[in-house]
Design a protein around this motif. Structure first.
Motif, short mmCIF file in Angstrom:
data_model
loop_
_atom_site.label_atom_id
_atom_site.label_comp_id
_atom_site.label_asym_id
_atom_site.label_seq_id
_atom_site.Cartn_x
_atom_site.Cartn_y
_atom_site.Cartn_z
N SER A 278 0.86 -1.08 -0.12
CA SER A 278 0.01 -0.02 -0.12
C SER A 278 0.87 1.18 0.10
CB SER A 278 -0.85 0.16 1.00
OG SER A 278 -2.01 1.09 1.08
N SER A 395 -5.17 -4.51 -0.12
CA SER A 395 -4.44 -3.77 -0.99
C SER A 395 -3.52 -4.81 -1.99
CB SER A 395 -3.56 -2.76 -0.43
OG SER A 395 -4.20 -2.00 0.42
N LYS A 398 -5.70 -6.40 -4.48
CA LYS A 398 -6.12 -5.64 -5.69
C LYS A 398 -5.07 -5.39 -6.44
CE LYS A 398 -7.72 -2.19 -2.73
NZ LYS A 398 -8.33 -1.21 -2.15
N ASP A 405 -10.19 -0.30 -6.75
CA ASP A 405 -11.14 -0.52 -5.64
C ASP A 405 -11.89 -1.76 -6.02
OD1 ASP A 405 -10.43 1.86 -4.14
OD2 ASP A 405 -11.27 3.16 -5.46
N GLY A 414 -14.52 4.13 -2.18
CA GLY A 414 -14.57 2.77 -2.86
C GLY A 414 -15.66 1.77 -2.47
N ASP A 418 -13.51 -2.39 0.68
CA ASP A 418 -12.67 -1.44 0.98
C ASP A 418 -12.75 -0.86 2.30
OD1 ASP A 418 -11.06 -1.03 -1.70
OD2 ASP A 418 -13.09 -0.88 -2.30
N ASP A 421 -12.34 -4.22 5.32
CA ASP A 421 -11.22 -5.29 5.37
C ASP A 421 -10.92 -5.40 6.84
OD1 ASP A 421 -10.34 -2.60 5.12
OD2 ASP A 421 -9.46 -2.85 3.24
#
Length: 475
Positions: A278, A395, A398, A405, A414, A418, A421
């Motif tokens: 991230s 993250s 993704k 998102d 998002g 999002d 989590d």
């Protein structure tokens, strides 16, 4: 005694430095001294093979360059310009976050325990749906248009099992329920097993096209992992609700507080990247959020304990049994966990074996701290240090699938995933902490009563005779 021309050329070419390569993988132009000697004098066959290999290398280099473009460097939020677009995103994000917090608190007060449970089911359904839709988009599920039904069927089966186990005791007594409901709950685990077996058999029968075998099995595994991570874990948060809404409000509030202050501190103070998964997360945001969450948890817990108006104290602390909107009744000072039990600071030092005497200032010595405030500190440490890794995990997922998102259901934030989590990780910890640290893991009298009421009259009569005999000393 002369060496053949081809052998001489080969020896000459092997003994020289490799030809220089120009930009983009192309060989230098003819006559360029960087190409090395002998390149233009090679036999036609050798020259053709050399040119073909060179072209292949060039095509491969170009193709790899096209298929893997250089990613844009991530810029820390603190380094972004404070332009109109920045403030627009800031306002949207802050406004939506405030609305979500107010809505959650309003639902907890007016919706009571049942309303919060319905909210958890709604959110986990949307989280699971986002994960399914992402997978469908990535793999162009139109090739097997009916396969998506397996996703939703297994969600219903797992939700039926998880919530049935959770709410079984709240359906007691079941004498006034329809016969079908009584049968389902009396044989709930067995019915859940056969529902899963039916889905398993249907999946095996769907394996009819060999070229899709690997794809279908990968989706089978993906679906089960999503159910384990989302449905099973988030259902534990719903279990906390019926032990007092404070076990929903405080853990969720800690994660929300940590998210907000991590963003605020990262925007205004962030300079050091925290983790590659991230890139916009910073060490300054992580540390600032850690401190802010500890302070918020300690004082907001104190605020909830001191609020007795509008039945807030009983609503937050008292356990609830059954699906009722009425405020539960209990003695708030006797609930396990030490809520509404103020202990002077000096007593805590004495309990820890530290003799402070009169060294503490009067305002601190007279201050009271409840055991539940200390429990909140423990949970806040987890919410600030471990729960964020749920966000890092999301993250990384993704980035692996190339998505920014999980969805767009919440403006500025998002999708549901999002925002949830970290909540899923925190809800699991709160369940473990509540049931295995604060509460007695053995069956409580209420649990035994619920199990007894679920028996048929003959077994209940046998139980009563056994209890009477044990109390009279004849057993």
């Amino acid at each position: 005694g002369e060496v053949p021309a081809a052998t001489a050329l080969a020896g000459k070419q092997l003994s020289c430095d490799p030809p220089m390569v120009g930009p983009g993988g192309k060989a230098a132009a003819k006559g360029d001294p960087r190409r090395g000697p002998g390149a233009d004098d090679a036999p036609p066959g050798l020259r053709r093979r050399h040119n073909a290999a060179e072209a292949e290398d060039s095509d491969t280099s170009d193709a790899s360059t096209d298929s893997a473009p250089t990613p844009k460097p991530q810029v820390l939020v603190a380094a972004q310009p404070r332009d109109e677009d920045f403030w627009r995103k800031w306002n949207v994000r802050a406004s939506v976050a405030l609305i979500l917090v107010i809505a959650a608190l309003a639902l907890a007060y007016w919706g009571r325990h049942t309303g919060v449970s319905i909210l958890i089911l709604f959110v986990q359904g949307n989280v699971y749906r986002e994960l399914v839709l992402i997978n469908i988009r990535r793999h162009e599920e139109k090739r097997l248009p009916t396969f998506k039904l397996f996703y939703y069927y297994w969600f219903i089966v797992v939700a039926f099992f998880a919530y049935g186990q959770l709410f079984r005791e709240h359906l007691q007594p079941m004498s006034q329920w329809p016969v079908a409901v009584r049968y389902l709950m009396a044989n709930h685990v067995f019915v859940s097993f056969w529902l899963y077996v039916a889905g398993f058999v249907a999946f095996v029968l769907s394996l009819v096209r060999r070229k899709y075998y690997a794809y279908q099995f990968s989706q089978f595994a993906y679906c089960h992992m999503a159910l384990l991570v989302v449905v099973v874990q988030s259902t534990l948060l719903a279990s906390n609700v019926y032990h007092g809404l404070i076990w929903f409000v405080m853990p969720c509030g800690m994660v929300a507080c940590n998210d907000c202050f991590a963003y605020i501190c990262g925007v205004w103070c962030g300079r050091t990247p925290l983790i590659k998964l991230s890139p916009k997360k910073t060490v300054e945001g992580f540390v600032g959020a850690f401190v802010a969450t500890l302070v918020w948890a300690f004082w907001f817990c104190k605020l909830l304990e001191s609020t007795t108006a509008w039945d807030v104290d009983r609503l937050m602390v008292c356990p609830q049994s059954g699906f009722r909107w009425a405020v539960p009744e209990c003695d708030v000072s006797k609930v396990r966990g030490g809520v509404h039990v103020g202990v002077p600071v000096t007593a805590w030092f004495e309990y820890a074996g530290v003799a402070v005497g009169d060294s503490l200032p009067p305002w601190l010595a007279e201050h009271t701290v409840s055991p539940f405030q200390l429990h909140c500190i423990v949970m806040a440490i987890f919410a600030s240090s471990v729960a964020p890794f749920g966000g890092f995990f999301a993250s990384g997922f993704k980035r692996a699938i190339g998505e920014k998102d999980f969805g767009s259901a919440i403006p500025g934030h998002g999708g549901w995933t999002d925002r949830m989590d970290c909540q899923i990780v925190m809800g699991t910890f709160a369940y473990m902490y509540l049931h295995y640290v604060i509460l007695d893991p053995r069956l409580s009298p209420a649990d035994i009563t619920a199990h007894a009421l679920a028996m048929d009259p003959g077994h209940r009569r046998t139980l009563m005779e056994a209890l009477s005999a044990s109390l009279s000393g004849t057993a």
